[in-house]
Write a protein that holds these residues in place. Sequence first.
Motif, PDB file in Angstrom:
ATOM      1  N   LEU A 225       9.938  -7.256   3.151  1.00  0.00           N
ATOM      2  CA  LEU A 225      11.029  -6.217   3.182  1.00  0.00           C
ATOM      3  C   LEU A 225      12.229  -6.780   3.723  1.00  0.00           C
ATOM      4  N   GLU A 226      13.388  -6.395   3.355  1.00  0.00           N
ATOM      5  CA  GLU A 226      14.585  -6.605   4.480  1.00  0.00           C
ATOM      6  C   GLU A 226      15.026  -5.228   4.807  1.00  0.00           C
ATOM      7  N   ILE A 227      15.250  -4.955   5.978  1.00  0.00           N
ATOM      8  CA  ILE A 227      15.631  -3.555   6.440  1.00  0.00           C
ATOM      9  C   ILE A 227      16.984  -3.789   7.246  1.00  0.00           C
ATOM     10  N   ASP A 228      17.884  -3.241   6.745  1.00  0.00           N
ATOM     11  CA  ASP A 228      19.177  -3.124   7.301  1.00  0.00           C
ATOM     12  C   ASP A 228      19.170  -1.679   8.275  1.00  0.00           C
ATOM     13  N   ALA A 229      19.220  -1.477   9.388  1.00  0.00           N
ATOM     14  CA  ALA A 229      19.108  -0.420  10.068  1.00  0.00           C
ATOM     15  C   ALA A 229      20.502  -0.029  10.598  1.00  0.00           C
ATOM     16  N   THR A 230      21.540  -1.034  10.468  1.00  0.00           N
ATOM     17  CA  THR A 230      23.006  -0.867  11.146  1.00  0.00           C
ATOM     18  C   THR A 230      23.407   0.477  10.231  1.00  0.00           C
ATOM     19  N   THR A 231      22.975   0.830   9.144  1.00  0.00           N
ATOM     20  CA  THR A 231      23.544   1.802   8.087  1.00  0.00           C
ATOM     21  C   THR A 231      23.176   2.998   8.457  1.00  0.00           C
ATOM     22  N   ILE A 232      22.256   3.288   9.276  1.00  0.00           N
ATOM     23  CA  ILE A 232      21.484   4.472   9.819  1.00  0.00           C
ATOM     24  C   ILE A 232      22.537   5.643   9.835  1.00  0.00           C
ATOM     25  N   ALA A 233      21.885   6.874   9.058  1.00  0.00           N
ATOM     26  CA  ALA A 233      23.122   7.840   8.944  1.00  0.00           C
ATOM     27  C   ALA A 233      22.397   9.196   9.896  1.00  0.00           C
ATOM     28  N   SER A 234      21.058   9.292   9.884  1.00  0.00           N
ATOM     29  CA  SER A 234      20.587  10.401  10.095  1.00  0.00           C
ATOM     30  C   SER A 234      19.343  10.488  11.272  1.00  0.00           C
ATOM     31  N   VAL A 235      19.291  11.383  12.189  1.00  0.00           N
ATOM     32  CA  VAL A 235      17.911  11.270  13.014  1.00  0.00           C
ATOM     33  C   VAL A 235      17.047  12.510  12.628  1.00  0.00           C
ATOM     34  N   ASP A 236      17.242  12.945  11.429  1.00  0.00           N
ATOM     35  CA  ASP A 236      16.450  13.719  10.768  1.00  0.00           C
ATOM     36  C   ASP A 236      15.277  13.436   9.894  1.00  0.00           C
ATOM     37  N   ALA A 237      14.078  13.197  10.208  1.00  0.00           N
ATOM     38  CA  ALA A 237      13.006  13.001   9.363  1.00  0.00           C
ATOM     39  C   ALA A 237      12.023  14.059   8.919  1.00  0.00           C
ATOM     40  N   CYS A 238      12.483  14.950   8.167  1.00  0.00           N
ATOM     41  CA  CYS A 238      11.593  15.931   7.925  1.00  0.00           C
ATOM     42  C   CYS A 238      11.546  16.014   6.341  1.00  0.00           C
ATOM     43  N   THR A 239      10.377  15.487   5.806  1.00  0.00           N
ATOM     44  CA  THR A 239      10.280  15.197   4.430  1.00  0.00           C
ATOM     45  C   THR A 239       8.786  15.312   4.324  1.00  0.00           C
TER      46      THR A 239
ATOM     47  N   ILE B 179       0.878  -1.170   0.013  1.00  0.00           N
ATOM     48  CA  ILE B 179       0.096   0.062  -0.036  1.00  0.00           C
ATOM     49  C   ILE B 179       0.776   1.323   0.043  1.00  0.00           C
ATOM     50  N   GLU B 180       0.289   2.430  -0.367  1.00  0.00           N
ATOM     51  CA  GLU B 180       1.078   3.511  -0.305  1.00  0.00           C
ATOM     52  C   GLU B 180       1.712   4.065   0.799  1.00  0.00           C
ATOM     53  N   ASP B 181       0.988   3.874   2.073  1.00  0.00           N
ATOM     54  CA  ASP B 181       1.518   4.240   3.434  1.00  0.00           C
ATOM     55  C   ASP B 181       2.914   3.497   3.601  1.00  0.00           C
ATOM     56  N   VAL B 182       2.856   2.149   3.106  1.00  0.00           N
ATOM     57  CA  VAL B 182       4.262   1.427   3.509  1.00  0.00           C
ATOM     58  C   VAL B 182       5.082   1.788   2.458  1.00  0.00           C
ATOM     59  N   HIS B 183       4.672   2.244   1.095  1.00  0.00           N
ATOM     60  CA  HIS B 183       5.677   2.979   0.116  1.00  0.00           C
ATOM     61  C   HIS B 183       6.445   4.121   0.615  1.00  0.00           C
ATOM     62  N   CYS B 184       5.491   4.915   1.258  1.00  0.00           N
ATOM     63  CA  CYS B 184       6.176   6.054   1.980  1.00  0.00           C
ATOM     64  C   CYS B 184       7.076   5.777   3.193  1.00  0.00           C
ATOM     65  N   LEU B 185       6.813   4.922   3.810  1.00  0.00           N
ATOM     66  CA  LEU B 185       7.631   4.540   4.856  1.00  0.00           C
ATOM     67  C   LEU B 185       8.999   4.029   4.478  1.00  0.00           C
ATOM     68  N   GLU B 186       8.899   3.165   3.364  1.00  0.00           N
ATOM     69  CA  GLU B 186      10.088   2.707   2.807  1.00  0.00           C
ATOM     70  C   GLU B 186      11.242   3.964   2.272  1.00  0.00           C
ATOM     71  N   ARG B 187      10.566   4.936   1.742  1.00  0.00           N
ATOM     72  CA  ARG B 187      11.199   6.127   1.342  1.00  0.00           C
ATOM     73  C   ARG B 187      11.779   6.714   2.610  1.00  0.00           C
ATOM     74  N   ILE B 188      11.149   6.783   3.476  1.00  0.00           N
ATOM     75  CA  ILE B 188      11.574   7.636   4.616  1.00  0.00           C
ATOM     76  C   ILE B 188      12.649   6.772   5.375  1.00  0.00           C
ATOM     77  N   LEU B 189      12.708   5.462   5.529  1.00  0.00           N
ATOM     78  CA  LEU B 189      13.679   4.482   6.025  1.00  0.00           C
ATOM     79  C   LEU B 189      14.853   4.633   5.163  1.00  0.00           C
ATOM     80  N   LYS B 190      14.898   5.053   3.948  1.00  0.00           N
ATOM     81  CA  LYS B 190      16.040   5.170   2.976  1.00  0.00           C
ATOM     82  C   LYS B 190      16.652   6.469   3.212  1.00  0.00           C
ATOM     83  N   GLY B 191      15.788   7.400   3.403  1.00  0.00           N
ATOM     84  CA  GLY B 191      16.266   8.777   3.581  1.00  0.00           C
ATOM     85  C   GLY B 191      16.905   8.902   4.788  1.00  0.00           C
TER      86      GLY B 191
END
Length: 420
Positions: A73-87, A48-60
Amino acid sequence: MERLVIEGGRSLRGEVEINGAKNAAVAILPAAILASENKCLIDNIPDIEDVHCLERILKGLGCSVNKIDRNTLEIDATTIASVDACTEDVRRMRASYYFIGALLARFKEAKVDLPGGCPIGVRPIDQHIKGFEALGADVTIEHGAVRVKAENLKGANIFFDVVSVGATINVMIAATLAEGTTVLENVAKEPHVVDVANFLNSMGADVKGAGTDVIRIKGVDSLKGCNYSVIPDQIEAGTFMIAAVATEGDVLVKNVIPKHLESISAKLIEMGAKVEEGDDSVRVYVEGPLKGVNIKTAPYPGFPTDVQQPMSTLLSSVAGRSIITESIWESRHKHIDELKKMGANIKVEGRTAIIDGVKKLTGAITKATDLRAGAAMVIAGLIAEGKTEILSIEHIDRGYPHIEEKFKALGAQITRIETE
Ligand code: EPZ
């Protein structure tokens, strides 16, 4: 822009497979960023679109998100680089507020734009903030974004002023990595709250009591990736059950947890419909006349606000008077004006809709005013005489995966077409 065109008047017959729960998935994906080791492999995620939105936020934020198939989905959060989610994506949807709790837990700080979501009433987040502050975070709202920061998060006793799904889940997420024990009282008990708790425990958290009025979270040092499967969507299932009754059809709704559907099944049975529970399915059909019923929405295990709108369509064509009282959201009757265009006889007084059943609805050009309103209009189109067009279906796509494919497979004449 797209719209749905429906030729009404066909009974729905056959089987429909229910997807994973939107309101569980949209919390589990943000919570996946708690894993500082290993990847999360999550399946039964609705497409669904809400999930697609979250995928983009996670990548951001710097996560790697790998789509294994339509629902995994496979999510690797060990590479996370930012704590700023303003999109724009964060501002568009409601569940983006779960990034506040998740980032706060793992990094002790976050900046997240205030969430959007369906226009169904005032949607404050004061209870989320109360919980974060009780855990020791400083919370400020500046330029439309929530900033949270803590030296250290410490377990606390928190009694919520209102029963809130979002606040319960968000503070539960934030408390998983806090020092000591957090006790949450007057919490939401929805199946998706339990599902998120199970996901957190699969990552190594210590959460007990989800599904009851009190949740206890013992903070742990770190969380790891895991394999997880999202529970079936109670609301999508309820929508198809209601559509089966509205079209006087016979539908086997598969991949559900019948226990989660009890309040919906009970109302359909009270109306005179037949509901037969299997292990992981419900068969819904009509034999004989239906009668109007009264409904008051309430937190789980009460009648879910999220199926109230589809239910109002069904009741609009059932003989007699029905009264629906919406006790969660003050503006969740906006679809009634659309139903009236189709000949429904409904009066809205504040939070109450008084419905006098008419013999038939007739097709019209209508619009989805929000997500579940959109589902209500699809059901209206299915039962109406003639052609119905539904505009603004982006609302529907936010929460129902491939809705027209599923209804088509049950015999509906429904097509998605490009519009100007
Ligand atoms: C979740 O919204 C769902 N959304 C909604 O589903 C659902 O209608 C709602 O729970 C109730 O079940 C998601 O899970 C993404 P709440 P949420 O916090 O968390 C008040 C759908 O159709 N409140 O349980 O935003 C609030 O105003 C969507 O799928 C506060 O006062 O709902 C409301 O009256 C729409 N302060 C009540 O609590 C707060 O801090 C319940 O809201 C939070 C909420």
